[in-house]
Design a protein around this motif. Structure first.
Motif, mmCIF file in Angstrom:
data_model
loop_
_atom_site.group_PDB
_atom_site.id
_atom_site.type_symbol
_atom_site.label_atom_id
_atom_site.label_comp_id
_atom_site.label_asym_id
_atom_site.label_seq_id
_atom_site.Cartn_x
_atom_site.Cartn_y
_atom_site.Cartn_z
ATOM 1 N N MET A 1 15.377 -24.448 -0.460
ATOM 2 C CA MET A 1 16.771 -24.851 -0.357
ATOM 3 C C MET A 1 17.642 -23.599 -0.417
ATOM 4 S SD MET A 1 16.706 -28.227 -2.838
ATOM 5 C CE MET A 1 18.310 -28.812 -2.302
ATOM 6 N N ARG A 2 18.851 -23.701 0.111
ATOM 7 C CA ARG A 2 19.717 -22.539 0.151
ATOM 8 C C ARG A 2 19.937 -21.991 -1.257
ATOM 9 N NH1 ARG A 2 24.253 -24.692 2.293
ATOM 10 N NH2 ARG A 2 23.028 -24.987 4.199
ATOM 11 N N GLY A 3 19.656 -20.685 -1.440
ATOM 12 C CA GLY A 3 19.783 -20.058 -2.745
ATOM 13 C C GLY A 3 18.502 -20.060 -3.554
ATOM 14 N N ASP A 4 17.456 -20.755 -3.078
ATOM 15 C CA ASP A 4 16.188 -20.812 -3.802
ATOM 16 C C ASP A 4 15.445 -19.487 -3.764
ATOM 17 O OD1 ASP A 4 16.512 -23.378 -4.576
ATOM 18 O OD2 ASP A 4 14.939 -24.236 -3.316
ATOM 19 N N THR A 5 14.651 -19.275 -4.796
ATOM 20 C CA THR A 5 13.719 -18.156 -4.833
ATOM 21 C C THR A 5 12.305 -18.696 -4.698
ATOM 22 O OG1 THR A 5 15.159 -16.820 -6.238
ATOM 23 C CG2 THR A 5 12.824 -16.260 -6.230
ATOM 24 N N GLY A 6 11.514 -18.052 -3.838
ATOM 25 C CA GLY A 6 10.139 -18.481 -3.622
ATOM 26 C C GLY A 6 9.237 -17.292 -3.398
ATOM 27 N N THR A 7 8.028 -17.582 -2.990
ATOM 28 C CA THR A 7 7.060 -16.514 -2.734
ATOM 29 C C THR A 7 6.397 -16.701 -1.381
ATOM 30 O OG1 THR A 7 5.291 -17.737 -3.846
ATOM 31 C CG2 THR A 7 6.548 -16.187 -5.183
ATOM 32 N N VAL A 8 6.047 -15.570 -0.758
ATOM 33 C CA VAL A 8 5.253 -15.553 0.469
ATOM 34 C C VAL A 8 3.993 -14.740 0.171
ATOM 35 C CG1 VAL A 8 5.121 -14.791 2.855
ATOM 36 C CG2 VAL A 8 7.253 -15.777 1.984
ATOM 37 N N THR A 9 2.849 -15.369 0.304
ATOM 38 C CA THR A 9 1.574 -14.705 0.034
ATOM 39 C C THR A 9 0.769 -14.588 1.322
ATOM 40 O OG1 THR A 9 1.518 -15.582 -2.227
ATOM 41 C CG2 THR A 9 -0.560 -14.784 -1.298
ATOM 42 N N VAL A 10 0.346 -13.356 1.650
ATOM 43 C CA VAL A 10 -0.442 -13.094 2.856
ATOM 44 C C VAL A 10 -1.812 -12.577 2.414
ATOM 45 C CG1 VAL A 10 -0.595 -11.828 5.019
ATOM 46 C CG2 VAL A 10 1.643 -12.543 4.150
ATOM 47 N N GLU A 11 -2.861 -13.197 2.944
ATOM 48 C CA GLU A 11 -4.228 -12.788 2.625
ATOM 49 C C GLU A 11 -4.880 -12.170 3.855
ATOM 50 O OE1 GLU A 11 -7.963 -15.430 2.132
ATOM 51 O OE2 GLU A 11 -7.114 -15.254 0.103
ATOM 52 N N ILE A 12 -5.531 -10.992 3.665
ATOM 53 C CA ILE A 12 -6.217 -10.314 4.776
ATOM 54 C C ILE A 12 -7.700 -10.162 4.442
ATOM 55 C CG2 ILE A 12 -4.134 -9.055 5.429
ATOM 56 C CD1 ILE A 12 -5.453 -6.560 4.140
ATOM 57 N N LYS A 13 -8.497 -9.912 5.489
ATOM 58 C CA LYS A 13 -9.935 -9.700 5.312
ATOM 59 C C LYS A 13 -10.399 -8.574 6.239
ATOM 60 C CE LYS A 13 -14.427 -12.034 5.405
ATOM 61 N NZ LYS A 13 -15.138 -13.325 5.615
ATOM 62 N N ASN A 14 -11.289 -7.736 5.727
ATOM 63 C CA ASN A 14 -11.921 -6.688 6.530
ATOM 64 C C ASN A 14 -13.169 -7.283 7.181
ATOM 65 O OD1 ASN A 14 -13.072 -4.445 7.686
ATOM 66 N ND2 ASN A 14 -13.129 -3.225 5.788
ATOM 67 N N THR A 15 -13.068 -7.567 8.452
ATOM 68 C CA THR A 15 -14.188 -8.191 9.174
ATOM 69 C C THR A 15 -15.165 -7.168 9.739
ATOM 70 O OG1 THR A 15 -12.917 -8.232 11.230
ATOM 71 C CG2 THR A 15 -12.732 -10.152 9.778
ATOM 72 N N GLY A 16 -14.880 -5.853 9.575
ATOM 73 C CA GLY A 16 -15.753 -4.810 10.115
ATOM 74 C C GLY A 16 -16.862 -4.422 9.148
ATOM 75 N N SER A 17 -17.546 -3.329 9.513
ATOM 76 C CA SER A 17 -18.679 -2.860 8.714
ATOM 77 C C SER A 17 -18.374 -1.581 7.960
ATOM 78 C CB SER A 17 -19.890 -2.651 9.621
ATOM 79 O OG SER A 17 -19.587 -1.714 10.654
ATOM 80 N N SER A 18 -17.146 -1.116 8.034
ATOM 81 C CA SER A 18 -16.755 0.102 7.322
ATOM 82 C C SER A 18 -15.451 -0.139 6.577
ATOM 83 C CB SER A 18 -16.603 1.275 8.302
ATOM 84 O OG SER A 18 -15.593 0.988 9.256
ATOM 85 N N SER A 19 -15.208 0.663 5.574
ATOM 86 C CA SER A 19 -13.996 0.533 4.781
ATOM 87 C C SER A 19 -12.771 0.949 5.579
ATOM 88 C CB SER A 19 -14.101 1.375 3.507
ATOM 89 O OG SER A 19 -15.175 0.938 2.707
ATOM 90 N N VAL A 20 -11.633 0.364 5.227
ATOM 91 C CA VAL A 20 -10.370 0.675 5.890
ATOM 92 C C VAL A 20 -9.367 1.067 4.816
ATOM 93 C CG1 VAL A 20 -8.466 -0.187 7.302
ATOM 94 C CG2 VAL A 20 -10.830 -0.876 7.810
ATOM 95 N N ALA A 21 -8.735 2.217 4.977
ATOM 96 C CA ALA A 21 -7.734 2.700 4.032
ATOM 97 C C ALA A 21 -6.355 2.178 4.428
ATOM 98 C CB ALA A 21 -7.747 4.221 4.001
ATOM 99 N N ILE A 22 -5.625 1.599 3.443
ATOM 100 C CA ILE A 22 -4.304 1.023 3.684
ATOM 101 C C ILE A 22 -3.276 1.832 2.899
ATOM 102 C CG2 ILE A 22 -2.869 -1.035 3.466
ATOM 103 C CD1 ILE A 22 -5.436 -2.687 3.552
ATOM 104 N N SER A 23 -2.257 2.308 3.600
ATOM 105 C CA SER A 23 -1.216 3.091 2.934
ATOM 106 C C SER A 23 -0.234 2.193 2.196
ATOM 107 C CB SER A 23 -0.477 3.946 3.964
ATOM 108 O OG SER A 23 -1.345 4.925 4.520
#
Length: 416
Positions: free
Chosen positions: A45-67
């Motif tokens: 609702m207008r003025g409400d506070t909420g959360t947005v949660t994003v989930e990721i997965k590494n589908t490869g065979s090597s590690s990935v560095a995230i800045s």
């Protein structure tokens, strides 16, 4: 070394080198996939506070560095935009989630803030997250309420609380308040309301004055508390809802100094009456055999006959008193004035044993009428009724004896 063995070794070396090259050239962003997105609450609702949660997965065979990871605003504000300025490495097959706090500052609508993932070695990930802002409040309406409220009498108001929103709301509580109004329940807790769900809340109120009764409906959308109010006018006035005693068909009969009052008492209200009693008041004095007539309970539109005996001296009218109680035990009294001028006599003789003038020839009174022998007039006492009955009985006996042959048998015995 034989030529064909050299060729085989050369082929295997070429395949291994190609595989290694392919592995090293796979971009890091191709290994990262967004697997789940959650917006809580699902509709802000207008003025409400909420959360947005994003989930990721590494589908490869090597590690990935995230800045770093960010959520770029679009129609909504991001409160913790610098939480993920330094992330780290996600290993192959692992998952990682990022939660952002958002606030719905804009108008109602659907917005698409962008999730941005900056990879350290090269490349980035972008993903648009739909966030709905919709400010429809829950609905409150009156299902049942009286038009007027008798002062000091308890009445019931029933409210309907419905949720027209796309998402559920929680902690729904209804609290009444109003000057000059008391409630048996200080609040009603309804709990959660799913989309398009409706629940009722009832209140027993007692009003001492005309006022306004306000119902405050509080509820939560996620962690955000909201209020909806409904004001109901309370008009104090007379209303035939409580038990209402009505007396009909009153008849007054004198017998010497004793007066007998008979009639019907009806409950013309819309609620049950309890402990209904009928008696008289000054200047009359209730006497035996029926000083107080106990009717008991009367349902709405129900009635009962009564009979009260009393003396009244030289009074020309007396008060007939009907007492009753309501469901809460409160006592009520209603009085009807009964005229004695048209009182009829219960018997032909007065207290001195004399027949009043004009009454010879039949009984008097509202319930009286012509007697069985009233048509004979005052000469009825001179007829020899007993002698006539003896003659009739004797004649019947002779006829029966003659038909049965009793006389013939008697003559035969006498001849012998």
């Amino acid at each position: 070394m034989r030529p064909h063995l050299c060729i085989l070794v050369l082929i295997l070396s070429t395949i291994a080198g190609a595989a290694a090259a392919a592995e090293t050239t796979t971009p890091a962003e191709a290994q990262i996939a967004v697997t789940n997105v959650t917006v809580n609450p699902n509709t802000l609702m207008r003025g409400d506070t909420g959360t947005v949660t994003v989930e990721i997965k590494n589908t490869g065979s090597s590690s990935v560095a995230i800045s770093r990871a960010e959520l770029y605003p679009d129609g909504i504000a991001v409160v913790n935009d610098k939480t993920y300025n330094s992330v780290g490495t996600i290993g192959p097959g692992n998952t990682m989630s990022f939660t952002f706090t958002v606030r719905a500052d804009g108008q109602d609508g659907i917005y698409y803030p962008t999730f941005y993932l900056d990879l350290r070695d090269s490349g980035s990930i972008r993903y648009s997250v739909p966030v709905t802002v919709e400010s429809t409040e829950i609905r409150v309406s009156v299902v049942d309420a009286p038009e007027t409220y008798p002062a000091g009498s308890q009445d019931t108001i029933v409210l309907s609380i419905g949720n027209p929103r796309e998402g559920s709301v929680n902690g729904v509580t209804v609290t009444p308040s109003g000057e000059g109004v008391t409630n048996t329940r200080t609040a009603v807790f309804l709990g959660a309301l799913a989309p398009d769900e409706m629940k009722n809340a009832s209140f027993e109120i007692t009003a001492s004055q005309s006022t306004e009764l306000t119902f405050d409906v509080s509820y939560r959308n996620g962690i955000n508390e909201h209020h909806t109010t409904l004001t109901v006018p309370v008009e104090v006035g007379g209303r035939a809802v409580a038990p209402d005693m009505v007396v009909n068909n009153i008849e007054v009969v004198r017998s010497g100094s004793t007066i007998t009052l008979t009639g019907d008492v009806t409950n013309a209200g819309l609620k049950d009456a309890y402990s209904v009693k009928v008696t008289v008041d000054d200047p009359a004095t209730a006497t035996d055999p029926y000083p107080v007539y106990v009717v008991g309970g009367l349902e709405p539109d129900d009635f009962s006959s009564f009979e009260v005996t009393c003396t009244a001296g030289g009074a020309s009218s007396i008060p007939l008193v009907v007492e009753h109680r309501d469901a809460d035990g409160r006592a009520f009294t209603e009085t009807v004035t009964v005229s004695l001028n048209s009182a009829s006599q219960a018997s032909m003789a007065d207290s001195n044993g004399q027949v009043p003038s004009g009454m010879a020839g039949g009984p008097q009174g509202g319930r009286g009428g012509m007697g069985v022998f009233g048509s004979f007039g005052s000469g009825f006492g001179q007829i020899p009724v007993l002698e006539i009955l003896l003659v009739i009985v004797g004649g019947v006996a002779v006829v029966v004896g003659w038909r049965k042959g009793y006389f013939g048998k008697l003559r035969a015995r006498m001849r012998k």
